[in-house]
Scaffold this motif. Structure first.
Motif, mmCIF file in Angstrom:
data_model
loop_
_atom_site.group_PDB
_atom_site.id
_atom_site.type_symbol
_atom_site.label_atom_id
_atom_site.label_comp_id
_atom_site.label_asym_id
_atom_site.label_seq_id
_atom_site.Cartn_x
_atom_site.Cartn_y
_atom_site.Cartn_z
ATOM 1 N N LYS A 24 0.829 -1.221 0.000
ATOM 2 C CA LYS A 24 0.000 0.000 0.000
ATOM 3 C C LYS A 24 0.856 1.261 0.000
ATOM 4 C CE LYS A 24 -3.895 -2.282 0.254
ATOM 5 N NZ LYS A 24 -4.919 -2.250 -0.819
ATOM 6 N N SER A 58 -6.683 -6.960 13.134
ATOM 7 C CA SER A 58 -7.932 -6.704 12.417
ATOM 8 C C SER A 58 -8.053 -5.232 12.030
ATOM 9 C CB SER A 58 -9.125 -7.124 13.281
ATOM 10 O OG SER A 58 -10.335 -6.898 12.604
ATOM 11 N N THR A 59 -7.661 -4.348 12.949
ATOM 12 C CA THR A 59 -7.711 -2.911 12.669
ATOM 13 C C THR A 59 -6.786 -2.545 11.509
ATOM 14 O OG1 THR A 59 -8.271 -2.356 14.955
ATOM 15 C CG2 THR A 59 -7.281 -0.611 13.621
ATOM 16 N N LEU A 61 -5.681 -4.524 9.072
ATOM 17 C CA LEU A 61 -6.194 -5.061 7.814
ATOM 18 C C LEU A 61 -7.402 -4.260 7.334
ATOM 19 C CD1 LEU A 61 -5.939 -8.926 8.426
ATOM 20 C CD2 LEU A 61 -4.308 -7.400 7.304
ATOM 21 N N GLY A 62 -8.236 -3.819 8.280
ATOM 22 C CA GLY A 62 -9.374 -2.983 7.905
ATOM 23 C C GLY A 62 -8.934 -1.655 7.330
ATOM 24 N N PHE A 63 -7.891 -1.063 7.930
ATOM 25 C CA PHE A 63 -7.362 0.210 7.448
ATOM 26 C C PHE A 63 -6.890 0.086 6.007
ATOM 27 C CE2 PHE A 63 -3.684 3.026 6.833
ATOM 28 C CZ PHE A 63 -4.289 4.264 7.034
ATOM 29 N N PHE A 64 -6.250 -1.046 5.690
ATOM 30 C CA PHE A 64 -5.734 -1.257 4.344
ATOM 31 C C PHE A 64 -6.738 -1.942 3.422
ATOM 32 C CE2 PHE A 64 -1.378 -1.096 6.375
ATOM 33 C CZ PHE A 64 -1.019 0.102 5.780
ATOM 34 N N ARG A 65 -7.927 -2.228 3.937
ATOM 35 C CA ARG A 65 -9.007 -2.862 3.170
ATOM 36 C C ARG A 65 -8.580 -4.212 2.599
ATOM 37 N NH1 ARG A 65 -11.805 2.331 -0.002
ATOM 38 N NH2 ARG A 65 -12.220 3.532 1.900
ATOM 39 N N VAL A 66 -7.931 -4.989 3.419
ATOM 40 C CA VAL A 66 -7.557 -6.349 3.039
ATOM 41 C C VAL A 66 -8.752 -7.256 3.295
ATOM 42 C CG1 VAL A 66 -6.002 -8.286 3.501
ATOM 43 C CG2 VAL A 66 -5.140 -5.927 3.614
ATOM 44 N N ILE A 67 -9.177 -7.983 2.276
ATOM 45 C CA ILE A 67 -10.368 -8.834 2.393
ATOM 46 C C ILE A 67 -10.083 -10.219 1.800
ATOM 47 C CG2 ILE A 67 -11.960 -6.877 2.313
ATOM 48 C CD1 ILE A 67 -12.481 -7.556 -0.631
ATOM 49 N N LYS A 71 -6.970 -11.890 3.958
ATOM 50 C CA LYS A 71 -7.374 -11.556 5.325
ATOM 51 C C LYS A 71 -7.547 -12.818 6.158
ATOM 52 C CE LYS A 71 -10.875 -9.243 8.117
ATOM 53 N NZ LYS A 71 -12.126 -8.433 8.122
#
Length: 276
Positions: A24, A58-59, A61-67, A71
């Motif tokens: 990123k 989790s925070t 991965l959420g910040f970087f929008r990893v899905i 994830k």
């Protein structure tokens, strides 16, 4: 909450988090400011020397929008970080266990390698490695594995090289894994590498009796500030061991094998003979 770590899963998680951040194009301090975290703490997470909470992972991965699958894989590592050992199986070119192997090598101060049947990967020539990888892999997969292997070998020749000690069975020298010219080049490469001050290569002669090393090859990674890690590799399974009761026996086995192996000079003479 964090604590000193260095378990194989913590190393793998740290590598995965760093890969996400770098993909990123975020710097360490930039990410720390965005998530209101101490930069040194995040650096410890990425090095695998501290354990982040599941919520912290989790925070991030959420910040970087990893899905999706990335994830799921990273969160699975986060949920089992405190397990001292790890067994993983995979066939992709860059599996999580290969990523962990790279991290184990990069952070080690000393690497001790016992190899029963083949020349250790850190000492292989590209042609010798190809003779191994081309069995069961596509040419593209073999090329990818060889590129990774050659990149790994830089830890032996960079400005601050790792101390590397290899004990290799005489079987590995004699086994015709590749054509004669490949084997000859491989022996010449071994001789060249033994000229380096940080590399020790000794041959274990054929034994007239059973010894514990016949049970299989292993690599022992030792570090300045955390417990050692032992790597065991089978055909399709890789195991990382870091609990005290597991790596201790391998330290003792390495010492036993060293006592039985030829001297470095006698080993070079044997390898030079095989190169002809």
């Amino acid at each position: 909450m964090t604590k000193p770590s260095g378990t194989p899963r913590a190393v793998a998680l740290g590598a995965a988090l760093r890969e996400v951040r770098e993909a990123k194009k975020f710097g360490l301090r930039e990410l720390s400011r965005a998530l209101d975290l101490n930069p040194s703490l995040v650096a410890h997470w990425e090095a695998g020397t501290r354990i982040p909470s599941i919520e912290d992972v989790s925070t991030m991965l959420g910040f970087f929008r990893v899905i999706g699958e990335p994830k799921r894989r990273i969160m699975d590592l986060a949920r089992h970080l405190r397990d001292p050992n790890w067994m993983a199986a995979g066939e992709a070119e860059l599996t999580p266990e290969l990523t962990t192997l790279l991290q184990c090598e990069q952070g080690a101060s000393t690497i001790t390698n016992w190899s029963l049947n083949i020349i250790p990967g850190l000492l292989q020539t590209p042609d010798y490695a190809r003779a191994i990888f081309e069995v069961g892999l596509t040419p593209q997969q073999a090329d990818a594995r060889i590129r990774v292997r050659l990149d790994r070998q830089k830890i032996l020749t960079d400005a601050d090289p790792v101390i590397y000690s290899a004990i290799v069975s005489a079987h590995a020298i004699d086994e015709p894994i590749a054509p004669d010219w490949v084997m000859s080049d491989q022996m010449d490469h071994l001789l060249a590498m033994t000229g380096r001050a940080n590399v020790s290569l000794r041959i274990l002669p054929r034994q007239q009796h059973w010894h514990p090393g016949m049970s299989g090859s292993f690599v022992l990674y030792q570090y300045r500030h955390r417990n050692p890690i032992v790597l065991l590799e089978q055909y399709s399974t890789t195991s990382f061991l870091s609990s005290d009761k597991d790596w201790g026996p391998y330290q003792r086995l390495a010492k036993l094998l060293a006592e039985e192996a030829l001297s470095e000079e006698a080993s070079r003479e044997l390898i030079a003979e095989a190169a002809r």
